[in-house]
Design an enzyme around this catalytic site. Sequence first.
Site, PDB file in Angstrom:
ATOM      1  N   GLY A  79      42.750  41.464  33.432  1.00 42.59           N
ATOM      2  CA  GLY A  79      42.759  40.935  34.794  1.00 42.59           C
ATOM      3  C   GLY A  79      42.876  42.034  35.836  1.00 42.59           C
ATOM      4  N   THR A  80      43.709  43.016  35.564  1.00 41.97           N
ATOM      5  CA  THR A  80      43.933  44.086  36.549  1.00 41.97           C
ATOM      6  C   THR A  80      42.626  44.816  36.842  1.00 41.97           C
ATOM      7  OG1 THR A  80      46.190  44.354  35.750  1.00 41.97           O
ATOM      8  CG2 THR A  80      45.256  46.200  36.992  1.00 41.97           C
ATOM      9  N   GLN A 187      45.928  33.242  36.204  1.00 42.76           N
ATOM     10  CA  GLN A 187      46.898  32.259  35.700  1.00 42.76           C
ATOM     11  C   GLN A 187      46.307  30.856  35.515  1.00 42.76           C
ATOM     12  OE1 GLN A 187      49.857  32.726  34.433  1.00 42.76           O
ATOM     13  NE2 GLN A 187      50.142  34.872  34.988  1.00 42.76           N
ATOM     14  N   CYS A 337      64.906  41.094  46.716  1.00 41.66           N
ATOM     15  CA  CYS A 337      65.773  42.260  46.832  1.00 41.66           C
ATOM     16  C   CYS A 337      65.841  42.700  48.281  1.00 41.66           C
ATOM     17  CB  CYS A 337      65.179  43.375  45.986  1.00 41.66           C
ATOM     18  SG  CYS A 337      66.048  44.887  46.150  1.00 41.66           S
TER      19      CYS A 337
HETATM   20  C1  PLP Z   1      47.901  36.578  38.866  1.00 38.46           C
HETATM   21  C2  PLP Z   1      47.689  37.763  37.963  1.00 38.46           C
HETATM   22  N1  PLP Z   1      46.709  38.640  38.242  1.00 38.46           N
HETATM   23  C3  PLP Z   1      46.464  39.701  37.467  1.00 38.46           C
HETATM   24  C4  PLP Z   1      47.215  39.940  36.336  1.00 38.46           C
HETATM   25  C5  PLP Z   1      46.907  41.140  35.487  1.00 38.46           C
HETATM   26  O1  PLP Z   1      46.264  40.757  34.300  1.00 38.46           O
HETATM   27  P1  PLP Z   1      46.224  41.750  33.024  1.00 38.46           P
HETATM   28  O2  PLP Z   1      47.571  41.690  32.400  1.00 38.46           O
HETATM   29  O3  PLP Z   1      45.181  41.163  32.136  1.00 38.46           O
HETATM   30  O4  PLP Z   1      45.855  43.084  33.522  1.00 38.46           O
HETATM   31  C6  PLP Z   1      48.258  39.074  36.010  1.00 38.46           C
HETATM   32  C7  PLP Z   1      49.119  39.327  34.841  1.00 38.46           C
HETATM   33  O5  PLP Z   1      50.278  38.952  34.808  1.00 38.46           O
HETATM   34  C8  PLP Z   1      48.490  37.938  36.834  1.00 38.46           C
HETATM   35  O6  PLP Z   1      49.458  37.069  36.567  1.00 38.46           O
END
Ligand code: PLP
Length: 389
Positions: A79-80, A187, A337
């Site tokens: 995802g990133t 998600q 925080c």
């Molecule tokens: C909303 C959202 N975007 C992006 C990511 C990143 O995905 P990945 O872990 O596949 O890089 C996450 C992971 O927790 C996420 O929850």
Amino acid sequence: MSFSAAPTPAFAYFDNAATTPLDSEVLEAMLPFLTQHHGNPSSLHGPGRQVRAAIENARKTVAHLINAAPAEISFTSGGTEADNYAAFGSIRTLGLKHAITSKLEHHAVLHPLQALATGGEIELHYLKHDAQGKFDLGHLAELLAAQPRAFVSLMHANNEIGNLNDIAAIGALCARHDAVFHTDTVQTMGHYRHDVQQLKTHFLVGSAHKFHGPKGVGFLYTRSGTRVSPLIYGGAQERNVRSGTENVYGIVGLAKALEIAIRDLAAHQAHVQALKTRFIEKLRAEVDDVRFNGLSEHADQSLYTVLSVSLPPSPITEMLLFNLDIGKVAASGGSACSSGAQAGSHVLEALGADPERGTVRFSMSKMNTAAEVDYAVEQLAKLYRPVAA
Ligand SMILES: Cc1ncc(COP(=O)(O)O)c(C=O)c1O
């Protein structure tokens, strides 16, 4: 329908928004690509062609499941990378000068956009939301009118508090102002149906490990006709936008996991939603002054997989997750925080949450059971019961 038990029964595993256990059917589909089919998909010989065919079949499967064309799907490392790719790839290629996002987005979206803003490539605008994290679409319309042809990135569902956003309405607004719309669907992919013919989005993303697939593989949907430049240069794989020998077994596993998720979606949703409702009812009965962050407690406005619990101020707050871990409950959390002394949650902070209250995010999957919910609630409630003198 019944589901196989979590593979680590010693733990009540409620951190499925972080990652989900691999489905055994997915492992089965992947294994031949670890043990037998070893060809490089770029090779022209038989073993290479066999593996290339598996990748292209996976692409067709993913495309079909979101009503896209295979050429609109690029596999990534997760995802990133897909989020980075959409932001950098389109803003630079299209020469966009403004981006609109929210302070509730995942860092995979916020950090690339902030890097582009810090480098002077774009001006970044944050969409207003209320104390529950509900986006102000009137403000979005104003921002879009003032900044036509912007890059807009607003997530489908929030990974911390579970809020579901109306991406159909956001997409329609973006289309009216000629904006490029990216939505982080990490998600919701595999948990809801996505139809890119209905949604006016240029990009959406998926990450296999959030729907019982393997870690380290994801995909980006790019609407046909939307130009993006490569993030990684080299051997021209993935139609020259994402070079590097493909993660073949990961890609095969991703497609299988998405196929299963969509096939069984209705049963899973009913099962997990019932667990979430049980969590809410039991927590209300067992923990004084328990509250829920964002729209988490509202079934129609939040992810059925995520419950963000806000707990009363207590000396236990800082050690909350540690104590749950000792009690064999795996969950995650965060706090708003204010002092900067502890790693806080940027989402809770943006909501203006009380930093004295602890937060636990319980995130569920098809592999959880009602008995695990009862156990987790009991472990949490124990920490908040007054100690007898
Ligand atoms: C909303 C959202 N975007 C992006 C990511 C990143 O995905 P990945 O872990 O596949 O890089 C996450 C992971 O927790 C996420 O929850």
